[in-house]
Enzyme design. Structure first.
Site, PDB file in Angstrom:
ATOM      1  N   GLN A 301       0.275 -15.111   8.448  1.00  0.00           N
ATOM      2  CA  GLN A 301       1.482 -16.002   8.239  1.00  0.00           C
ATOM      3  C   GLN A 301       2.127 -17.362   9.063  1.00  0.00           C
ATOM      4  O   GLN A 301       2.019 -16.888  11.124  1.00  0.00           O
ATOM      5  CB  GLN A 301       3.037 -14.432   8.575  1.00  0.00           C
ATOM      6  CG  GLN A 301       3.024 -13.452   8.176  1.00  0.00           C
ATOM      7  CD  GLN A 301       3.861 -13.633   6.681  1.00  0.00           C
ATOM      8  OE1 GLN A 301       4.464 -14.594   6.669  1.00  0.00           O
ATOM      9  NE2 GLN A 301       3.357 -12.662   6.040  1.00  0.00           N
ATOM     10  N   TYR A 333      -2.369  -5.854  -1.854  1.00  0.00           N
ATOM     11  CA  TYR A 333      -2.517  -7.594  -0.902  1.00  0.00           C
ATOM     12  C   TYR A 333      -1.935  -7.779   0.386  1.00  0.00           C
ATOM     13  O   TYR A 333      -1.219  -8.266   1.168  1.00  0.00           O
ATOM     14  CB  TYR A 333      -0.738  -8.516  -1.553  1.00  0.00           C
ATOM     15  CG  TYR A 333      -0.848  -8.581  -3.286  1.00  0.00           C
ATOM     16  CD1 TYR A 333      -1.607  -9.352  -4.040  1.00  0.00           C
ATOM     17  CD2 TYR A 333       0.152  -7.860  -3.812  1.00  0.00           C
ATOM     18  CE1 TYR A 333      -1.043  -8.836  -5.414  1.00  0.00           C
ATOM     19  CE2 TYR A 333       0.589  -7.320  -5.479  1.00  0.00           C
ATOM     20  CZ  TYR A 333      -0.309  -7.885  -6.302  1.00  0.00           C
ATOM     21  OH  TYR A 333      -0.065  -8.004  -7.371  1.00  0.00           O
ATOM     22  N   ASN A 338      -2.332  -6.939   7.920  1.00  0.00           N
ATOM     23  CA  ASN A 338      -1.004  -7.237   9.912  1.00  0.00           C
ATOM     24  C   ASN A 338       0.077  -6.085   9.377  1.00  0.00           C
ATOM     25  O   ASN A 338       0.092  -5.231  10.188  1.00  0.00           O
ATOM     26  CB  ASN A 338      -0.314  -8.723   8.744  1.00  0.00           C
ATOM     27  CG  ASN A 338       0.488  -9.018   9.952  1.00  0.00           C
ATOM     28  OD1 ASN A 338       0.446  -9.441  10.693  1.00  0.00           O
ATOM     29  ND2 ASN A 338       1.324  -9.578   9.150  1.00  0.00           N
ATOM     30  N   GLU A 354      -7.304  -5.118  -1.263  1.00  0.00           N
ATOM     31  CA  GLU A 354      -8.027  -6.776  -0.839  1.00  0.00           C
ATOM     32  C   GLU A 354      -8.934  -7.115  -2.033  1.00  0.00           C
ATOM     33  O   GLU A 354      -9.858  -6.661  -1.395  1.00  0.00           O
ATOM     34  CB  GLU A 354      -7.505  -7.421   0.565  1.00  0.00           C
ATOM     35  CG  GLU A 354      -8.037  -8.942   1.085  1.00  0.00           C
ATOM     36  CD  GLU A 354      -6.613  -9.828   0.461  1.00  0.00           C
ATOM     37  OE1 GLU A 354      -7.282 -10.360   0.089  1.00  0.00           O
ATOM     38  OE2 GLU A 354      -5.355  -9.966   0.064  1.00  0.00           O
ATOM     39  N   ASP A 418       2.957  -7.388  -0.837  1.00  0.00           N
ATOM     40  CA  ASP A 418       3.215  -9.022  -0.452  1.00  0.00           C
ATOM     41  C   ASP A 418       2.546  -9.542  -1.067  1.00  0.00           C
ATOM     42  O   ASP A 418       1.563 -10.245  -0.691  1.00  0.00           O
ATOM     43  CB  ASP A 418       2.972  -8.783   1.357  1.00  0.00           C
ATOM     44  CG  ASP A 418       3.625 -10.389   2.095  1.00  0.00           C
ATOM     45  OD1 ASP A 418       4.390 -11.617   1.109  1.00  0.00           O
ATOM     46  OD2 ASP A 418       2.864 -10.427   3.240  1.00  0.00           O
ATOM     47  N   CYS A 443       7.946 -14.484  -0.597  1.00  0.00           N
ATOM     48  CA  CYS A 443       8.358 -15.446  -0.697  1.00  0.00           C
ATOM     49  C   CYS A 443       9.041 -16.004  -1.238  1.00  0.00           C
ATOM     50  O   CYS A 443       9.124 -17.712  -1.530  1.00  0.00           O
ATOM     51  CB  CYS A 443       6.752 -16.005   0.018  1.00  0.00           C
ATOM     52  SG  CYS A 443       6.111 -16.709  -1.015  1.00  0.00           S
ATOM     53  N   GLU A 477      12.104 -16.487   2.785  1.00  0.00           N
ATOM     54  CA  GLU A 477      11.298 -14.935   2.536  1.00  0.00           C
ATOM     55  C   GLU A 477      12.524 -13.919   3.352  1.00  0.00           C
ATOM     56  O   GLU A 477      13.539 -13.910   3.619  1.00  0.00           O
ATOM     57  CB  GLU A 477      10.805 -14.944   4.037  1.00  0.00           C
ATOM     58  CG  GLU A 477       9.622 -13.817   4.161  1.00  0.00           C
ATOM     59  CD  GLU A 477       7.885 -14.352   3.143  1.00  0.00           C
ATOM     60  OE1 GLU A 477       6.887 -13.630   3.544  1.00  0.00           O
ATOM     61  OE2 GLU A 477       8.043 -16.050   3.623  1.00  0.00           O
TER      62      GLU A 477
END
Length: 508
Positions: A301, A333, A338, A354, A418, A443, A477
């Site tokens: 980020q 994802y 995070n 991932e 995300d 986003c 965002e």
């Protein structure tokens, strides 16, 4: 005055390879279709070559503007996708207009630009949500932790006269370039390192030779790494000079005590690391300090303060009633873990997928570093995982089994996504619609709106947040929490038609 040799050097192997492939494809067609096509093709190649020269930092760029401009958006600096689009646009005889990059900011305009975003999001999602929009403000300056800059060489009569950072407006061969000496968008530490790098490279024959880009990555906790990109092989002489520069970086104000920033040299098929190829960020989330390894070249980020807001928001809206975790979380994802690591206390298990091997390794490191025992992240494409869940015949995933997790025992009540700007594909939309709770970080409000529209057949929007990740730009965002509703019901708070209208439609 730009030396023509500078232009030749700065084009780089990528641009030459693209041009060569294009010429190869056209060879047979030119021979078969006659002189008219040959003339047109020569004109296309001429425009394409000029566009490549401009975007790669060689000669032929437009007029130079110093420390001016407006925000490019989520991607600060010249990125590969933008270059390819510029080349394709030039070859087609069209322009791909892009905003100028933000370099200096007027903080007095912050409130207005944020208000405009709030109004735009309210209007765009009025059909799906009419509740309270949670708005998270960014720092007005020095909010971005990482950025990329081209390094421009000015020549006079064959001798290098000056060397400095530039950013591009984008578009075709007539694009403008903007000199960058101070960067209001970047963190204060990033700015200090920028000055030390350019001072160390400028006038140093070894470090400045064929350098074309510098990438900076800093953290809120005071760590940093810098990558220098070259159009030449890096030898022992370069390593010796680069180590001297690295020690100069260690004198920058604002660094974590005892930390020496890493300096990484990159060239074609070559990577020289002085130090390590990562930084460790520490984020204070819901009263806890969470440690995250962030890799060179991998996604993280960009707005550190906003990242904390996003994590705390996600934790807040997934807390179980009564405080006791009742189900499991699936994150697609997941990157370096995070969200999963921060949200782990709200669930019995957190399972993340991932596709990037390096990101998975970083995620597994972060799990151990934070002492989290109920998070499992493995290398697996979200599409493959989605297909397995949709089939109702959960296939065996060896990478999860190797970590002691039997997926058939999981009770996934919540899913977190995300995705990239393209949003969720149809299969993934179908998958997430099966979950009781959907946490969607986006986003791109446009693709989010499309996905929310599809998911509104089964879910209502319970919470909606706007995170000002990229101030002074049109980029937004968003965070959305959707809850599955009882069949045939739609609440007015979520902006739907309401139970009375649903009943009227059913009767009709």
């Amino acid at each position: 005055v730009d030396d023509p040799r500078s232009a030749m050097l700065a084009r780089g192997t990528r641009a030459r390879a693209v041009l060569l492939r294009a010429r190869t494809r056209e060879t047979g067609r030119r021979a078969a279709q006659g002189p008219k096509l040959r003339a047109n093709t020569r004109d296309v190649f001429s425009r394409t070559s000029r566009a490549m020269t401009s975007v790669d930092g060689g000669g032929g760029g437009g007029p130079l503007e110093k420390n001016q401009g407006t925000k490019l958006g989520a991607n600060v600096g010249a990125d590969v996708v933008g270059k390819r689009r510029s080349v394709r646009a030039a070859a087609a005889g069209t322009s791909s207009a892009a905003p100028a990059p933000i370099i200096c900011v007027d903080t007095e305009t912050y409130d207005k630009q944020l208000g405009d975003k709030v109004e735009r999001v309210r209007t765009q999602f009025a059909d799906f949500f009419s509740g309270e929009l949670e708005v998270f403000r960014s720092k007005k300056k020095h909010y971005r932790m990482r950025s990329e800059f081209r390094i421009w060489h000015d020549y006079e009569q064959g001798t290098e006269k000056d060397l400095y950072y530039v950013m591009f407006q984008g578009g075709g061969h007539d694009q403008k370039r903007f000199r960058v000496d101070d960067f209001d968008v970047g963190s204060e530490l990033l700015n200090r390192l920028m000055r030390k790098i350019i001072e160390g490279v400028r006038g140093n024959e070894v470090l400045s030779k064929k350098i074309f880009q510098a990438n900076f990555h800093t953290t809120l906790s005071g760590q940093a790494m810098v990558s220098l990109l070259y159009h030449r092989k890096l030898d022992e002489e370069w390593k010796a000079e680069a180590e001297k520069l690295r020690q100069q970086l260690a004198t920058a104000e604002g660094l974590e005590e005892g930390h020496v920033p890493s300096l990484i040299g990159r060239s074609r098929k070559q990577k020289e690391v002085l130090g390590v190829d990562h930084v460790t960020e520490t984020l204070h989330v819901c009263g806890r300090d969470l440690s995250y390894r962030q890799l060179e070249g991998n996604f993280s980020q960009p707005n550190g303060g906003m990242c904390i807001n996003m994590l705390e928001w996600a934790v807040k809206h997934t807390r179980p009633e009564g405080g006791e975790p009742k189900d499991d979380l699936l994150e697609l994802y997941c990157g370096n873990g995070n969200f999963s690591i921060a949200m782990a206390e709200n669930f019995r298990r957190c399972v993340g997928t991932e596709i990037s091997k390096r990101s998975v390794a970083a995620a597994q490191h972060n799990i151990k570093a934070n002492g989290v025992e109920n998070v499992v992240i493995a290398r697996c494409g979200s599409e493959e995982f989605s297909a397995a869940l949709l089939s109702d015949k959960m296939k065996s995933f060896k990478r999860f089994e190797q970590q002691g997790l039997d997926l058939s025992e999981c009770d996934f009540g919540t899913v977190l996504v995300d995705p990239p700007r393209a949003g969720l594909d149809d299969d993934t939309v179908k998958l997430v619609s099966k979950f009781g709770t959907i946490v969607y970080i986006s986003c791109n409000p446009d693709t989010l709106c499309e996905n929310v529209k599809a998911l509104s057949e089964t879910h209502d929007v319970a919470h909606f947040a706007l995170f000002d990740q990229f101030p002074y730009s049109h980029h937004v965002e968003c965070g959305v929490v959707m809850r599955k509703r009882a069949k045939g019901k739609r609440t007015r708070e979520a902006g739907g038609a309401g139970e009375e209208e649903d009943a009227a439609k059913a009767k009709k």
